[in-house]
Design an enzyme around this catalytic site. Structure first.
Site, PDB file in Angstrom:
ATOM      1  N   SER A  65     -89.373   0.151-157.331  1.00 29.54           N
ATOM      2  CA  SER A  65     -90.373   0.756-158.215  1.00 29.54           C
ATOM      3  C   SER A  65     -90.935   2.002-157.557  1.00 29.54           C
ATOM      4  O   SER A  65     -91.022   2.084-156.324  1.00 29.54           O
ATOM      5  CB  SER A  65     -91.521  -0.233-158.474  1.00 29.54           C
ATOM      6  OG  SER A  65     -92.597   0.404-159.147  1.00 29.54           O
ATOM      7  N   TYR A  77     -97.936  -5.830-155.479  1.00 28.84           N
ATOM      8  CA  TYR A  77     -96.650  -5.507-156.108  1.00 28.84           C
ATOM      9  C   TYR A  77     -96.009  -4.309-155.412  1.00 28.84           C
ATOM     10  O   TYR A  77     -94.810  -4.329-155.072  1.00 28.84           O
ATOM     11  CB  TYR A  77     -96.864  -5.225-157.591  1.00 28.84           C
ATOM     12  CG  TYR A  77     -95.658  -4.683-158.311  1.00 28.84           C
ATOM     13  CD1 TYR A  77     -94.639  -5.530-158.740  1.00 28.84           C
ATOM     14  CD2 TYR A  77     -95.531  -3.320-158.565  1.00 28.84           C
ATOM     15  CE1 TYR A  77     -93.526  -5.028-159.412  1.00 28.84           C
ATOM     16  CE2 TYR A  77     -94.429  -2.808-159.231  1.00 28.84           C
ATOM     17  CZ  TYR A  77     -93.428  -3.670-159.661  1.00 28.84           C
ATOM     18  OH  TYR A  77     -92.320  -3.175-160.317  1.00 28.84           O
TER      19      TYR A  77
END
Length: 248
Positions: free
Chosen positions: A143, A157
């Site tokens: 990501s 995350y």
């Protein structure tokens, strides 16, 4: 060599788009999913309609016994895996670190870090010449948060994806001499159901003005990068990343 791919988290979003593109490229496909059987079988039907041999297998990739069962199904029904897309991931609701529970952090790390490592381990046991394999390709779905940190939203995350990037680099060097390539993609704001997990399903639309390209991305655009990295067209690429974040 027959092309056999396992796509974790393949029932929706980027995973589903990758499965459809892989079908068009002649892969035999395993669509892994954890919970949504109906969604997985909808993708399975679409993939088979494109002429691909495919199966859907339920498994929690953060539990090694279930990963072992997943790979055994693929061995028996599709053949020796030659490609792995570590796409399964999770995220908690928008939160500061001082508001996060241990349970939330552990769930994020187990799914986003332990899961890809376990799946890579069992892929290597089939891809590496040390185990009778003929090489292969692994793509880890990271990501843009790994670069940006996601402050005030989900630092846990972002940290998990940073760990996945480090794993990608280390593993790529560990197995480069065995005909196995390991690369990553770093999507940014992509229109998928994933954002509903963070409690904000409309997040991409709301944040589009802050993206240099002024739009969110599509799952199919990420899938194109994944399939290219898996393919022989990327034969000299390992330990590298494609940022798919609209300029962020």
């Amino acid at each position: 060599m027959d092309k056999v791919v396992i796509i974790t988290g393949g029932s929706r979003g980027i995973g589903a788009a990758t499965a459809l593109l892989a079908a068009a490229q002649g892969y035999r496909i395993c669509i892994n999913y954890q919970a949504d059987e109906d969604a997985a079988h909808r993708v399975l039907e679409q993939v088979r309609a494109l002429g691909a041999q495919a199966i859907a297998v339920r498994a929690d990739v953060s539990i090694e016994d279930e990963v072992i069962g997943l790979f055994h199904r693929v061995d028996n029904e599709l053949g020796r895996v030659t490609a792995l897309v570590n796409n399964a991931g999770t995220v908690g609701h928008k939160s500061r670190v001082d508001e996060m529970s241990e349970f939330r952090i552990l769930k994020t790390l187990k799914t986003n870090v332990l899961g890809p490592i376990l799946c890579a381990k069992h892929a290597l046991l089939r891809m590496s010449p040390k185990h009778g394999g003929q090489g292969g390709s692994i793509v880890n779905v990271s990501s843009a948060a790994a670069r940006l940190g996601a402050p005030g939203e989900y630092v846990d995350y972002a940290a998990s994806k940073g760990a996945l990037d480090t794993f990608t680099l280390g593993l790529s060097k560990e197995v480069a001499g065995e005909g196995i390539r390991v690369n990553g993609v770093r999507p940014g704001f992509i229109f998928t159901e994933f954002h509903a997990l963070s409690g904000d399903p409309d997040r991409v639309s709301k944040l589009e003005p802050g993206i240099p390209m002024a739009r969110g991305g599509r799952a199919e655009e990420v899938a194109e990068g994944i399939i290219w990295l898996l393919s022989d067209k990327a034969s000299y690429a390992t330990g590298t990343f494609i940022d798919l974040a609209g300029g962020r």
